[in-house]
Design a protein around this motif. Structure first.
Motif, PDB file in Angstrom:
ATOM      1  N   TRP A  29      93.087  47.694  12.539  1.00  0.00           N
ATOM      2  CA  TRP A  29      92.256  47.397  11.334  1.00  0.00           C
ATOM      3  C   TRP A  29      91.909  45.917  10.868  1.00  0.00           C
ATOM      4  O   TRP A  29      91.038  45.616  10.682  1.00  0.00           O
ATOM      5  N   THR A  30      93.132  45.240  11.353  1.00  0.00           N
ATOM      6  CA  THR A  30      92.701  43.620  11.231  1.00  0.00           C
ATOM      7  C   THR A  30      91.933  43.024  12.276  1.00  0.00           C
ATOM      8  O   THR A  30      90.845  42.405  11.905  1.00  0.00           O
ATOM      9  N   ARG A  81      89.885  53.355   7.214  1.00  0.00           N
ATOM     10  CA  ARG A  81      91.026  52.993   7.334  1.00  0.00           C
ATOM     11  C   ARG A  81      92.051  54.195   7.308  1.00  0.00           C
ATOM     12  O   ARG A  81      92.774  54.557   8.372  1.00  0.00           O
ATOM     13  N   ASP A 128      88.318  50.510   2.592  1.00  0.00           N
ATOM     14  CA  ASP A 128      87.249  51.299   3.104  1.00  0.00           C
ATOM     15  C   ASP A 128      88.137  52.595   4.001  1.00  0.00           C
ATOM     16  O   ASP A 128      89.114  52.734   4.319  1.00  0.00           O
ATOM     17  N   HIS A 133      84.119  42.431  11.236  1.00  0.00           N
ATOM     18  CA  HIS A 133      83.159  43.312  10.384  1.00  0.00           C
ATOM     19  C   HIS A 133      83.716  42.669   8.939  1.00  0.00           C
ATOM     20  O   HIS A 133      84.335  43.548   8.106  1.00  0.00           O
ATOM     21  N   VAL A 184      83.439  44.741   5.504  1.00  0.00           N
ATOM     22  CA  VAL A 184      84.299  45.944   5.255  1.00  0.00           C
ATOM     23  C   VAL A 184      85.293  45.706   4.366  1.00  0.00           C
ATOM     24  O   VAL A 184      86.277  44.627   4.358  1.00  0.00           O
ATOM     25  N   ASP A 185      85.471  46.587   3.296  1.00  0.00           N
ATOM     26  CA  ASP A 185      86.535  46.496   2.281  1.00  0.00           C
ATOM     27  C   ASP A 185      87.625  46.882   2.856  1.00  0.00           C
ATOM     28  O   ASP A 185      88.023  47.769   3.683  1.00  0.00           O
ATOM     29  N   VAL A 186      88.793  46.197   2.300  1.00  0.00           N
ATOM     30  CA  VAL A 186      90.153  46.763   2.721  1.00  0.00           C
ATOM     31  C   VAL A 186      90.541  47.848   2.538  1.00  0.00           C
ATOM     32  O   VAL A 186      91.126  48.688   3.307  1.00  0.00           O
ATOM     33  N   TYR A 215      89.236  44.885  13.621  1.00  0.00           N
ATOM     34  CA  TYR A 215      88.016  45.456  13.258  1.00  0.00           C
ATOM     35  C   TYR A 215      87.531  44.805  11.757  1.00  0.00           C
ATOM     36  O   TYR A 215      86.319  44.326  12.044  1.00  0.00           O
ATOM     37  N   ARG A 216      88.268  44.352  11.114  1.00  0.00           N
ATOM     38  CA  ARG A 216      87.744  43.525   9.744  1.00  0.00           C
ATOM     39  C   ARG A 216      87.491  42.150  10.197  1.00  0.00           C
ATOM     40  O   ARG A 216      86.605  41.510   9.384  1.00  0.00           O
TER      41      ARG A 216
END
Length: 69
Positions: free
Chosen positions: A15-16, A32, A29, A22, A25-27, A18-19
């Motif tokens: 996730w880290t 996740r 989202d 991007h 993208v909201d935490v 990917y974010r």
């Protein structure tokens, strides 16, 4: 039995990464949650370590539609 620590560590890493690629993208989202479900299934299917699961997770996230969130 799924090793929760391994799955959580892999999900957090994926996730880290990917974010970072991007930032829009909201935490919180929904991707996740999808990622965590995917990694749980993947871990149950075959024994994997956190690093391998994170790699699978990053690849999975990149397959999801951009508007999934």
């Amino acid at each position: 039995m799924v090793d929760e620590v391994t799955v959580r560590r892999a999900a957090e890493t994926a996730w880290t990464v990917y974010r970072a690629a991007h930032p829009d993208v909201d935490v919180h989202d929904s991707r996740r949650y999808l990622l965590e479900c995917f990694l749980h299934r993947r871990r149950e299917e075959r024994e994997s370590d956190a690093e391998e699961l994170a790699s699978f997770g990053i690849a999975y996230l990149h397959q999801l539609p951009e508007d999934e969130g």
